[in-house]
Motif scaffolding. Structure first.
Motif, PDB file in Angstrom:
ATOM      1  N   UNK A 146      -5.446  89.821  64.791  1.00 17.31           N
ATOM      2  CA  UNK A 146      -6.249  89.873  63.561  1.00 17.31           C
ATOM      3  C   UNK A 146      -6.343  88.457  62.986  1.00 17.31           C
ATOM      4  N   UNK A 147      -7.266  88.286  62.068  1.00 18.22           N
ATOM      5  CA  UNK A 147      -7.406  86.983  61.387  1.00 18.22           C
ATOM      6  C   UNK A 147      -6.098  86.614  60.682  1.00 18.22           C
ATOM      7  N   UNK A 148      -5.440  87.631  60.090  1.00 23.11           N
ATOM      8  CA  UNK A 148      -4.211  87.336  59.343  1.00 23.11           C
ATOM      9  C   UNK A 148      -3.077  86.933  60.280  1.00 23.11           C
ATOM     10  N   UNK A 149      -3.064  87.532  61.479  1.00 29.06           N
ATOM     11  CA  UNK A 149      -2.040  87.144  62.466  1.00 29.06           C
ATOM     12  C   UNK A 149      -2.270  85.694  62.888  1.00 29.06           C
ATOM     13  N   UNK A 150      -3.532  85.349  63.098  1.00 32.78           N
ATOM     14  CA  UNK A 150      -3.870  83.983  63.510  1.00 32.78           C
ATOM     15  C   UNK A 150      -3.441  83.000  62.414  1.00 32.78           C
ATOM     16  N   UNK A 151      -3.706  83.386  61.164  1.00 35.08           N
ATOM     17  CA  UNK A 151      -3.321  82.533  60.027  1.00 35.08           C
ATOM     18  C   UNK A 151      -1.800  82.284  60.025  1.00 35.08           C
ATOM     19  N   UNK A 152      -1.057  83.330  60.347  1.00 37.15           N
ATOM     20  CA  UNK A 152       0.413  83.198  60.391  1.00 37.15           C
ATOM     21  C   UNK A 152       0.844  82.236  61.479  1.00 37.15           C
ATOM     22  N   UNK A 153       0.220  82.327  62.646  1.00 34.38           N
ATOM     23  CA  UNK A 153       0.580  81.424  63.751  1.00 34.38           C
ATOM     24  C   UNK A 153       0.224  79.981  63.386  1.00 34.38           C
ATOM     25  N   UNK A 154      -0.870  79.818  62.654  1.00 33.47           N
ATOM     26  CA  UNK A 154      -1.309  78.457  62.280  1.00 33.47           C
ATOM     27  C   UNK A 154      -0.227  77.704  61.510  1.00 33.47           C
TER      28      UNK A 154
END
Ligand SMILES: Cc1ncc(COP(=O)(O)O)c(C=O)c1O
Length: 287
Positions: A146-154
């Motif tokens: 999800x976009x939020x998962x990607x944000x967390x990895x960033x």
């Protein structure tokens, strides 16, 4: 929120690195938390904050018998006061794997699903389908993509202090790869697919990264498919453990190291290059 530990960058010793004068460091995301380790917390953090902000009481997801994702979700959910439920690709009559036993012990409702139904759920599951079954529920897709998962990895980007020529990471859904490629535009990020037939990921992930081109999928090191292994992989994991006292799983991280080794030995990495491998944790497949 969950209390987490810092993830250090550890210098790695392996004969193939010395022979080719290449530096490899490992970002020890596996140390972030004893249970919600590796990319699991990175991917779940903002999703769980979103669920809290929306007042959802139950987190619902899906996964297999040895799912690192469900294991982490069940624990994090319990710690943060959520109910959890999951569609699992398993038979009720079968003995539960230790992974699913933990999930149940931490309060996760397990909904057993046939392979066929599971495959269908993967494609057709929409929020509306289950709000009746799980009122005030929050859907987290398989592997948490999800976009939020990607944000967390960033967020990893803020913790990386030097520039690496290459970053390697084990890849399933690709969320971790996308987050890394966004966070580290100066590095070439390679996602090493843990399963066969992953060529479609190139097209599927492209919209999340366009116009960036600093990423690629390695589809050559799945060792026969998801959760499959071979003697080359097993002996590399053993050798790595002897030299570095770090355990790698054979599902994701061992394959990632194998891809690095081949890239170095086949001259696809230049002498003097700096490589970072992300240890994404998740040792459920080894239980
Ligand atoms: C230990 C481990 N490494 C890597 C991955 C792949 O992560 P992603 O699905 O973000 O590609 C997973 C799956 O989530 C995992 O459990």
């Amino acid at each position: 929120m969950l209390r987490t530990n810092p993830s250090i960058c550890q210098k790695i010793q392996m004969p193939f690195l010395e022979q080719h004068t290449v530096d490899l460091e490992m970002k020890r995301d596996d140390l972030i938390h004893p249970i919600v380790s590796g990319n699991k917390w990175r991917k779940l953090k903002f999703l769980l904050m979103d669920a809290q902000a929306k007042g959802c009481k139950t987190l619902v997801s899906m996964g297999g018998n040895w799912s690192n994702h469900l294991h982490a979700l069940a624990y994090a959910g319990k710690e943060l006061g959520f109910k959890t439920a999951a569609f699992v690709r398993a038979h009720e009559a079968q003995r539960l794997t230790p992974t699913l036993e933990d999930c149940r012990r931490w309060g996760m409702e397990l909904i057993f699903t046939s392979r066929v139904d599971y495959a269908q759920l993967r494609h057709s599951f929409q929020w509306n389908h289950f709000t009746e079954q799980f009122p005030q529920s929050y859907w987290i897709s398989e592997g948490g993509f999800s976009e939020l998962a990607i944000k967390g990895v960033e967020e990893i980007g803020q913790e990386i202090e030097q520039q690496y020529d290459h970053i390697f990471v084990g890849t399933g859904s690709g969320a971790t790869l996308v987050g890394l490629a966004k966070a580290c535009p100066e590095s070439l990020v390679t996602g090493v697919a843990a399963f066969s037939g992953a060529d479609y990921l190139q097209e599927q992930l492209d919209p999340y990264l366009k116009p960036q081109t600093n990423w690629q999928i390695d589809t050559e090191h799945h060792c026969g498919g998801f959760a499959k292994s071979n003697s080359e992989l097993e002996s590399l994991i053993d050798e790595f453990h002897q030299h570095n006292d770090v355990q790698l799983d054979s599902v994701y991280n061992g394959k990632c190291l194998l891809a690095i080794k081949d890239a170095v030995e086949q001259g696809r990495i230049n002498q003097g290059d700096k490589i970072l491998m992300i240890h994404t944790g998740g040792l459920q497949g080894m239980r």
